[in-house]
Motif scaffolding. Sequence first.
Motif, PDB file in Angstrom:
ATOM      1  N   ALA A 157       0.814  -1.209   0.000  1.00 14.16           N
ATOM      2  CA  ALA A 157       0.000   0.000   0.000  1.00 14.16           C
ATOM      3  C   ALA A 157       0.853   1.266   0.000  1.00 14.16           C
ATOM      4  N   ALA A 158       2.048   1.192   0.587  1.00 13.66           N
ATOM      5  CA  ALA A 158       2.900   2.370   0.718  1.00 13.66           C
ATOM      6  C   ALA A 158       3.796   2.593  -0.498  1.00 13.66           C
ATOM      7  N   LEU A 159       4.068   1.535  -1.262  1.00 18.06           N
ATOM      8  CA  LEU A 159       4.954   1.665  -2.417  1.00 18.06           C
ATOM      9  C   LEU A 159       4.215   2.292  -3.593  1.00 18.06           C
ATOM     10  N   PRO A 160       4.918   3.005  -4.453  1.00 17.82           N
ATOM     11  CA  PRO A 160       4.288   3.492  -5.678  1.00 17.82           C
ATOM     12  C   PRO A 160       3.748   2.332  -6.509  1.00 17.82           C
ATOM     13  N   ASP A 161       2.675   2.574  -7.236  1.00 18.23           N
ATOM     14  CA  ASP A 161       2.050   1.512  -8.021  1.00 18.23           C
ATOM     15  C   ASP A 161       3.017   0.888  -9.013  1.00 18.23           C
ATOM     16  N   GLU A 162       3.965   1.683  -9.525  1.00 18.13           N
ATOM     17  CA  GLU A 162       4.867   1.178 -10.558  1.00 18.13           C
ATOM     18  C   GLU A 162       5.995   0.321 -10.003  1.00 18.13           C
ATOM     19  N   VAL A 163       6.136   0.253  -8.682  1.00 20.47           N
ATOM     20  CA  VAL A 163       7.141  -0.623  -8.071  1.00 20.47           C
ATOM     21  C   VAL A 163       6.511  -1.991  -7.845  1.00 20.47           C
ATOM     22  N   TYR A 164       7.083  -3.001  -8.467  1.00 20.19           N
ATOM     23  CA  TYR A 164       6.541  -4.354  -8.363  1.00 20.19           C
ATOM     24  C   TYR A 164       6.896  -4.974  -7.025  1.00 20.19           C
ATOM     25  N   LEU A 165       5.899  -5.513  -6.332  1.00 16.77           N
ATOM     26  CA  LEU A 165       6.118  -6.275  -5.105  1.00 16.77           C
ATOM     27  C   LEU A 165       5.870  -7.744  -5.409  1.00 16.77           C
ATOM     28  N   TRP A 166       6.924  -8.553  -5.269  1.00 21.60           N
ATOM     29  CA  TRP A 166       6.821  -9.975  -5.533  1.00 21.60           C
ATOM     30  C   TRP A 166       6.738 -10.743  -4.211  1.00 21.60           C
ATOM     31  N   VAL A 167       6.225 -11.957  -4.302  1.00 14.10           N
ATOM     32  CA  VAL A 167       6.138 -12.849  -3.138  1.00 14.10           C
ATOM     33  C   VAL A 167       6.756 -14.181  -3.506  1.00 14.10           C
ATOM     34  N   ASN A 168       7.739 -14.608  -2.723  1.00 14.38           N
ATOM     35  CA  ASN A 168       8.353 -15.929  -2.889  1.00 14.38           C
ATOM     36  C   ASN A 168       7.618 -16.947  -2.025  1.00 14.38           C
ATOM     37  N   ALA A 169       7.241 -18.048  -2.597  1.00 10.48           N
ATOM     38  CA  ALA A 169       6.730 -19.137  -1.773  1.00 10.48           C
ATOM     39  C   ALA A 169       7.826 -19.595  -0.818  1.00 10.48           C
ATOM     40  N   ALA A 170       7.471 -19.807   0.442  1.00  4.71           N
ATOM     41  CA  ALA A 170       8.440 -20.292   1.419  1.00  4.71           C
ATOM     42  C   ALA A 170       8.861 -21.715   1.058  1.00  4.71           C
ATOM     43  N   GLU A 171      10.150 -21.977   1.155  1.00  2.47           N
ATOM     44  CA  GLU A 171      10.676 -23.292   0.767  1.00  2.47           C
ATOM     45  C   GLU A 171      10.028 -24.394   1.595  1.00  2.47           C
ATOM     46  N   GLY A 172       9.505 -25.404   0.914  1.00  6.07           N
ATOM     47  CA  GLY A 172       8.912 -26.553   1.575  1.00  6.07           C
ATOM     48  C   GLY A 172       7.498 -26.346   2.070  1.00  6.07           C
ATOM     49  N   ARG A 173       6.936 -25.158   1.863  1.00  7.05           N
ATOM     50  CA  ARG A 173       5.590 -24.879   2.363  1.00  7.05           C
ATOM     51  C   ARG A 173       4.550 -25.198   1.297  1.00  7.05           C
ATOM     52  N   THR A 174       3.490 -25.874   1.696  1.00  5.73           N
ATOM     53  CA  THR A 174       2.361 -26.134   0.817  1.00  5.73           C
ATOM     54  C   THR A 174       1.267 -25.116   1.105  1.00  5.73           C
ATOM     55  N   TYR A 175       0.799 -24.454   0.073  1.00  2.05           N
ATOM     56  CA  TYR A 175      -0.193 -23.393   0.228  1.00  2.05           C
ATOM     57  C   TYR A 175      -1.582 -23.897  -0.156  1.00  2.05           C
ATOM     58  N   ALA A 176      -2.491 -23.885   0.819  1.00  2.00           N
ATOM     59  CA  ALA A 176      -3.890 -24.149   0.495  1.00  2.00           C
ATOM     60  C   ALA A 176      -4.405 -23.025  -0.388  1.00  2.00           C
ATOM     61  N   ASP A 177      -5.471 -23.298  -1.113  1.00  2.00           N
ATOM     62  CA  ASP A 177      -5.980 -22.318  -2.076  1.00  2.00           C
ATOM     63  C   ASP A 177      -6.315 -20.983  -1.419  1.00  2.00           C
ATOM     64  N   GLU A 178      -6.901 -21.014  -0.222  1.00  2.00           N
ATOM     65  CA  GLU A 178      -7.293 -19.769   0.432  1.00  2.00           C
ATOM     66  C   GLU A 178      -6.068 -18.934   0.792  1.00  2.00           C
ATOM     67  N   GLU A 179      -5.033 -19.596   1.310  1.00  2.00           N
ATOM     68  CA  GLU A 179      -3.817 -18.865   1.659  1.00  2.00           C
ATOM     69  C   GLU A 179      -3.126 -18.342   0.406  1.00  2.00           C
ATOM     70  N   ALA A 180      -3.046 -19.182  -0.640  1.00  2.00           N
ATOM     71  CA  ALA A 180      -2.420 -18.755  -1.893  1.00  2.00           C
ATOM     72  C   ALA A 180      -3.149 -17.558  -2.493  1.00  2.00           C
ATOM     73  N   ALA A 181      -4.470 -17.524  -2.346  1.00  2.00           N
ATOM     74  CA  ALA A 181      -5.246 -16.412  -2.891  1.00  2.00           C
ATOM     75  C   ALA A 181      -4.867 -15.102  -2.230  1.00  2.00           C
ATOM     76  N   ARG A 182      -4.569 -15.139  -0.934  1.00  2.00           N
ATOM     77  CA  ARG A 182      -4.193 -13.911  -0.239  1.00  2.00           C
ATOM     78  C   ARG A 182      -2.856 -13.367  -0.727  1.00  2.00           C
TER      79      ARG A 182
END
Length: 294
Positions: A157-182
């Motif tokens: 929310a604080a970064l300019p829109d043109e700055v890309y914020l990426w998310v790395n999946a945590a190593e070894g973590r399985t993401y349920a659909d609801e968590e992945a959606a967030r």
Amino acid sequence: MDLTILYRGPLASCDYDCPYCPFAKRRDSGEQLRADRAALERFTAWAAQQTGDRLSVLFTPWGEGLVRSWYRRALTELSHLPQVRRVAIQTNLSCRTDWLTDANLDTLALWCTFHPGQTPYDRFLAKCRDLHARGVRHSVGVVGFPEHLEEARRLRAALPDEVYLWVNAAEGRTYADEEAARWTDLDPLFPYSRDPYRSAGLPCRTGASVISVDGEGTVRRCHFVPASLGNLYDGSYRAALKPRPCPLAVCDCHIGYVHLETLPLYDTYAGGVLERIPAVVPPQRPLLPLLPTR
């Protein structure tokens, strides 16, 4: 020759203590630091001599490079070489930023990772705002742990829109659909990181137009395949460069799978493959409610 190089020297010390990292708060000895500096200076000198090639370089140290003067100097020097199309480094952004004044910002870029609990949110955000004010090309990201979600949302929310914020999946973590959606709400490209790829036998650019180089100059196709293709400094690697399928069962790291030819990521990140900046920053989706923290 167009060649992308992922360089990782012997540096393994870091000023952070992330619980998911084996190099947290590790200290290199003076001898180890001198060896890392010499190796990096040798690599930078080699790059300066490659006037017939077009190079792109990503530094991926195990530790934090930019707190060391020789990494700041190497990026600055490489950014001014006409044969270098892009030079970038993965960093926790704990370093000072005034050194960027001397760099060629048309060539240099930063891949910045926010580690909640290791640095105050306001301090990290101030560094990001400083980069933006200086016109430094950069991406910002977090590792997708549930306890990081709230601060990741604040950061987006604080970064300019043109700055890309990426998310790395945590190593070894399985993401349920609801968590992945967030996480996908924050980073619409998170689905590419969510699960490891079954890569065995798939065509990959590594070993042909992309290589990994260590402090001794040993060339491998990527950081994750130990077989040597030769040495950078005697030129023996060049004869080994050719298209080849991935020999590993899975590939689960962005700096590896981004080069798979079966994925569209060279188009997605066109012009920003090394620094993880998409050609078009995808719009953020409406946020789902936070999950309770365990």
